[in-house]
Write a protein that holds these residues in place. Structure first.
Motif, PDB file in Angstrom:
ATOM      1  N   UNK A 196      35.578  37.411  24.803  1.00  0.00           N
ATOM      2  CA  UNK A 196      35.605  38.090  26.102  1.00  0.00           C
ATOM      3  C   UNK A 196      34.199  38.203  26.693  1.00  0.00           C
ATOM      4  N   UNK A 197      33.205  38.500  25.876  1.00  0.00           N
ATOM      5  CA  UNK A 197      31.841  38.598  26.392  1.00  0.00           C
ATOM      6  C   UNK A 197      31.363  37.234  26.925  1.00  0.00           C
ATOM      7  N   UNK A 198      31.758  36.168  26.247  1.00  0.00           N
ATOM      8  CA  UNK A 198      31.355  34.835  26.689  1.00  0.00           C
ATOM      9  C   UNK A 198      32.025  34.469  28.009  1.00  0.00           C
ATOM     10  N   UNK A 244      45.386  38.623  27.232  1.00  0.00           N
ATOM     11  CA  UNK A 244      44.727  39.226  28.398  1.00  0.00           C
ATOM     12  C   UNK A 244      43.294  38.727  28.557  1.00  0.00           C
ATOM     13  N   UNK A 245      42.732  38.163  27.478  1.00  0.00           N
ATOM     14  CA  UNK A 245      41.371  37.636  27.561  1.00  0.00           C
ATOM     15  C   UNK A 245      41.348  36.221  28.125  1.00  0.00           C
ATOM     16  N   UNK A 246      42.318  35.421  27.785  1.00  0.00           N
ATOM     17  CA  UNK A 246      42.281  33.997  28.134  1.00  0.00           C
ATOM     18  C   UNK A 246      43.153  33.640  29.328  1.00  0.00           C
ATOM     19  N   UNK A 247      44.028  34.528  29.794  1.00  0.00           N
ATOM     20  CA  UNK A 247      44.945  34.215  30.887  1.00  0.00           C
ATOM     21  C   UNK A 247      44.633  35.060  32.117  1.00  0.00           C
ATOM     22  N   UNK A 248      45.078  34.580  33.257  1.00  0.00           N
ATOM     23  CA  UNK A 248      44.905  35.340  34.495  1.00  0.00           C
ATOM     24  C   UNK A 248      45.749  36.605  34.460  1.00  0.00           C
ATOM     25  N   UNK A 249      45.321  37.607  35.240  1.00  0.00           N
ATOM     26  CA  UNK A 249      45.993  38.907  35.247  1.00  0.00           C
ATOM     27  C   UNK A 249      47.168  38.865  36.215  1.00  0.00           C
ATOM     28  N   UNK A 250      48.257  38.220  35.769  1.00  0.00           N
ATOM     29  CA  UNK A 250      49.486  38.131  36.552  1.00  0.00           C
ATOM     30  C   UNK A 250      50.671  38.334  35.614  1.00  0.00           C
ATOM     31  N   UNK A 251      51.780  38.867  36.117  1.00  0.00           N
ATOM     32  CA  UNK A 251      52.977  39.003  35.256  1.00  0.00           C
ATOM     33  C   UNK A 251      53.471  37.635  34.793  1.00  0.00           C
ATOM     34  N   UNK A 252      53.949  37.632  33.542  1.00  0.00           N
ATOM     35  CA  UNK A 252      54.456  36.381  32.961  1.00  0.00           C
ATOM     36  C   UNK A 252      55.477  36.754  31.887  1.00  0.00           C
ATOM     37  N   UNK A 253      56.499  35.924  31.702  1.00  0.00           N
ATOM     38  CA  UNK A 253      57.502  36.243  30.668  1.00  0.00           C
ATOM     39  C   UNK A 253      56.912  36.366  29.261  1.00  0.00           C
ATOM     40  N   UNK A 262      40.414  41.309  38.717  1.00  0.00           N
ATOM     41  CA  UNK A 262      39.535  41.989  37.773  1.00  0.00           C
ATOM     42  C   UNK A 262      40.274  42.999  36.883  1.00  0.00           C
ATOM     43  N   UNK A 263      41.600  43.058  37.001  1.00  0.00           N
ATOM     44  CA  UNK A 263      42.352  44.034  36.213  1.00  0.00           C
ATOM     45  C   UNK A 263      42.355  43.704  34.718  1.00  0.00           C
ATOM     46  N   UNK A 264      41.902  42.505  34.340  1.00  0.00           N
ATOM     47  CA  UNK A 264      41.813  42.170  32.923  1.00  0.00           C
ATOM     48  C   UNK A 264      40.586  42.771  32.257  1.00  0.00           C
ATOM     49  N   UNK A 265      39.562  43.117  33.027  1.00  0.00           N
ATOM     50  CA  UNK A 265      38.263  43.533  32.473  1.00  0.00           C
ATOM     51  C   UNK A 265      38.159  45.058  32.496  1.00  0.00           C
ATOM     52  N   UNK A 266      38.833  45.736  31.563  1.00  0.00           N
ATOM     53  CA  UNK A 266      38.762  47.200  31.508  1.00  0.00           C
ATOM     54  C   UNK A 266      37.415  47.692  31.006  1.00  0.00           C
ATOM     55  N   UNK A 267      36.654  46.861  30.268  1.00  0.00           N
ATOM     56  CA  UNK A 267      35.314  47.268  29.848  1.00  0.00           C
ATOM     57  C   UNK A 267      34.417  47.534  31.046  1.00  0.00           C
ATOM     58  N   UNK A 268      34.555  46.694  32.081  1.00  0.00           N
ATOM     59  CA  UNK A 268      33.743  46.885  33.276  1.00  0.00           C
ATOM     60  C   UNK A 268      34.163  48.156  34.019  1.00  0.00           C
ATOM     61  N   UNK A 269      35.461  48.442  34.020  1.00  0.00           N
ATOM     62  CA  UNK A 269      35.937  49.668  34.673  1.00  0.00           C
ATOM     63  C   UNK A 269      35.381  50.899  33.959  1.00  0.00           C
ATOM     64  N   UNK A 270      35.381  50.892  32.634  1.00  0.00           N
ATOM     65  CA  UNK A 270      34.826  52.009  31.866  1.00  0.00           C
ATOM     66  C   UNK A 270      33.341  52.160  32.147  1.00  0.00           C
TER      67      UNK A 270
END
Length: 568
Positions: A399-401, A459-468, A550-558
């Protein structure tokens, strides 16, 4: 015909005694006709009454009649004289007595009159100031300081407090009450446990707090009661750290000023004693500080205290840095405590990378395992002994990379190296075998950690969209959570996987279950960091609904909130 018996002449001088009382005797006739009331005397000095009495006695001796005894008169009423009445007036208590002057030369010091002697001397005043009473001088009783002392340039000591008069019965009752109220406090049995609140805190640590921090519900196998508590009995600083952690946990369950005050007190004492110990210790080989086991235990407890207290200022980091230095440079003297320290340190070190943008790569083996081994059956936490935290650490590095490539606008974000790393992690998770016994709570929570690790990778490697795919993974994770006991020791390890699964809940029905799980976790454990973790999840849901990438990056939100805490 009546016969008369004669028994001879009576003996000489057998005369009856006549007694006349002072009260008149009753009679059948008047006093003038009775010969008994007017005695007459013969020539020999004997009265006629005596003669008649003797005659009657003589006549009755010869008869059968019973003769009553008649006492002779000793005192006559006429002989009684009244006391003469004097005409002198009585002595008045108010008039002086006139003493008759004695003959001769008058005395130099004449005697005092009775009235003068009867006068009492004037009592001394007891309300004067203390100085005048000591000097036996008259006091004018001016308050607060008398003028007499001021005129004589003497320090006036003031007046004694007024004492309320009490009877002897009241004083005796108070003395008995004071004698029964005397109570001597017992000295503390254990250093650091000073009062009833501290003893209650120690009991809470044994029965509740230690179970929240570990998977061991049994006190005999819990590492905090089995290993740390005996060490605390021998080290005052460690005991203060234990009580501080217990008070922090109690404050989160039921806030109280007493608990808060004792928490601040024990924390200050623990840090003070820890600094003293570190200053006394000498550096080992190469100039590296060698820590005692008790000091290492204090560092570990202060790290856990920041979790219970819900601190968001990154207070845990200074303890984490010290613990990292110890883990990398020295071995502890106790093998049992070494195993406990390694597990708890690496667990929180790797978990800190999930909620923080800063972090260094954790050293581990090629097969994603950590550089030590712990028996999964005796482990106090899930994820370290079974190897799952090795995968989590690799995902945090990935995730950092990727975040760095996004910030630098590098395309594609998922380059070849990131793809190979993600594939290796996914393959390892699929081949991972749970070391716990199936059908037990430990097995269920181990599978929950495996599910949360895969969600973390997605959640690290995929876009932040709903998926089955992600919906199915989140649903399975919620099922694992619902299978766990709602209360008990197993809930102590639920926060981290619940946070990861909650950050991937796109569906409304999933969020309802996540909210319920957060509420139950807070009621069961009472950890202070749960509230902040839930607030971050709520913010992620808002960004998801808004379609923000940006909803995947909760570290940035914190980080934007200025928080730095552990979701453990």
């Amino acid at each position: 015909m009546i016969s008369t018996l004669s028994f001879g002449h009576p003996p000489p001088r057998a005369h009856a005694r006549l007694s006349i009382s002072s009260s008149p005797q009753p009679s059948m006739s008047s006093s003038s006709d009775s010969p008994m009331n007017t005695p007459t005397f013969d020539a020999n000095g004997r009265s006629n009454s005596e003669t008649q009495s003797e005659a009657r006695i003589d006549s009755r001796i010869g008869s059968d009649e019973i003769v009553p005894k008649i006492e002779e008169t000793e005192v006559q009423l006429a002989d009684v004289k009244t006391e003469p009445i004097t005409d002198e007036p009585p002595i008045s208590p108010t008039e002086p007595v006139r003493l008759r002057r004695a003959r001769g030369r008058p005395r130099i010091h004449p005697p005092r009159s009775p009235t003068t002697a009867a006068k009492q001397a004037k009592a001394r005043s007891k309300t004067g100031c203390t100085t005048c009473r000591k000097r036996k001088k008259k006091c004018d009783e001016t308050k607060p300081f008398c003028l007499s002392c001021q005129k004589n340039n003497i320090h006036c000591e003031g007046y004694k407090p007024v004492e309320i008069w009490r009877s002897g019965k009241d004083k005796a009752a108070e003395a008995r009450r004071m004698s029964t109220d005397v109570k001597f406090e017992l000295p503390p049995l254990m250093a650091g446990v000073e009062n009833d609140v501290d003893r209650m805190l120690l009991q809470h640590f044994v029965s509740r707090a230690s179970a929240v921090l570990s998977l061991h519900e049994d006190q005999s196998t819990n590492p905090f009661t089995k290993i740390l508590l005996p060490m605390a009995l021998q080290h005052e600083g460690l005991m203060h750290s234990v009580l501080c952690l217990s008070a922090s946990h109690l404050c989160s369950l039921s806030p109280s000023n007493d608990y808060e005050d004792r928490q601040v007190f024990h924390r200050g004492k623990a840090l003070h004693l820890l600094n003293q110990d570190l200053q006394r210790q000498k550096a080992g080989e190469g100039g590296v500080m060698v820590y005692e086991d008790s000091n290492v235990a204090q560092i570990l407890l202060h790290l856990l205290h920041s979790i219970c207290d819900g601190n968001t200022s990154g207070e845990y980091r200074m303890h984490m840095i010290a613990a990292k230095q110890i883990a990398m440079t020295q071995k502890l003297s106790s093998p049992e405590f070494q195993s406990l320290f390694d597990e708890f340190f690496y667990y929180h070190w790797i978990a800190s990378q999930i909620t923080s943008m800063d972090g260094a790569e954790v050293p581990m083996m090629e097969n994603f395992s950590l550089p030590f081994e712990i028996n999964p059956e005796t482990a106090g936490l899930i994820g370290v002994s079974d190897g799952l935290f090795g995968f989590i650490s690799k995902i945090s590095n990935l995730r950092r990379r990727l975040r760095s490539r996004v910030d630098n606008h590098l395309e594609p974000v998922m380059d070849y190296e990131a793809l190979i790393t993600a594939h290796a992690i996914d393959t390892g998770l699929r081949s991972w075998a749970c070391p716990q016994t199936p059908g037990t709570p430990r097995y269920t929570i181990s599978m929950l950690y495996r599910q949360a690790t895969w969600v973390y990778l997605y959640r690290t490697t995929k876009d932040s969209h709903p998926h089955p795919y992600i919906k199915s993974a989140v649903d399975d994770g919620i099922r694992y959570i619902n299978e766990l006991p709602a209360e008990g020791w197993i809930q102590s390890n639920v926060l981290l996987p619940l946070f990861l699964i909650g950050c991937a809940a796109f569906e409304e029905e999933q969020r309802v279950e996540i909210n319920r799980a957060f509420s139950g976790l807070m009621a069961c454990t009472g950890l202070g960091n749960i509230t902040f973790a839930k607030e971050v999840v709520d913010r992620i849901w808002e960004l998801m609904d808004a379609g923000d990438p940006e909803s995947w990056d909760w570290e940035k939100i914190i980080n934007q909130k200025g928080w730095d805490f552990l979701a453990t």
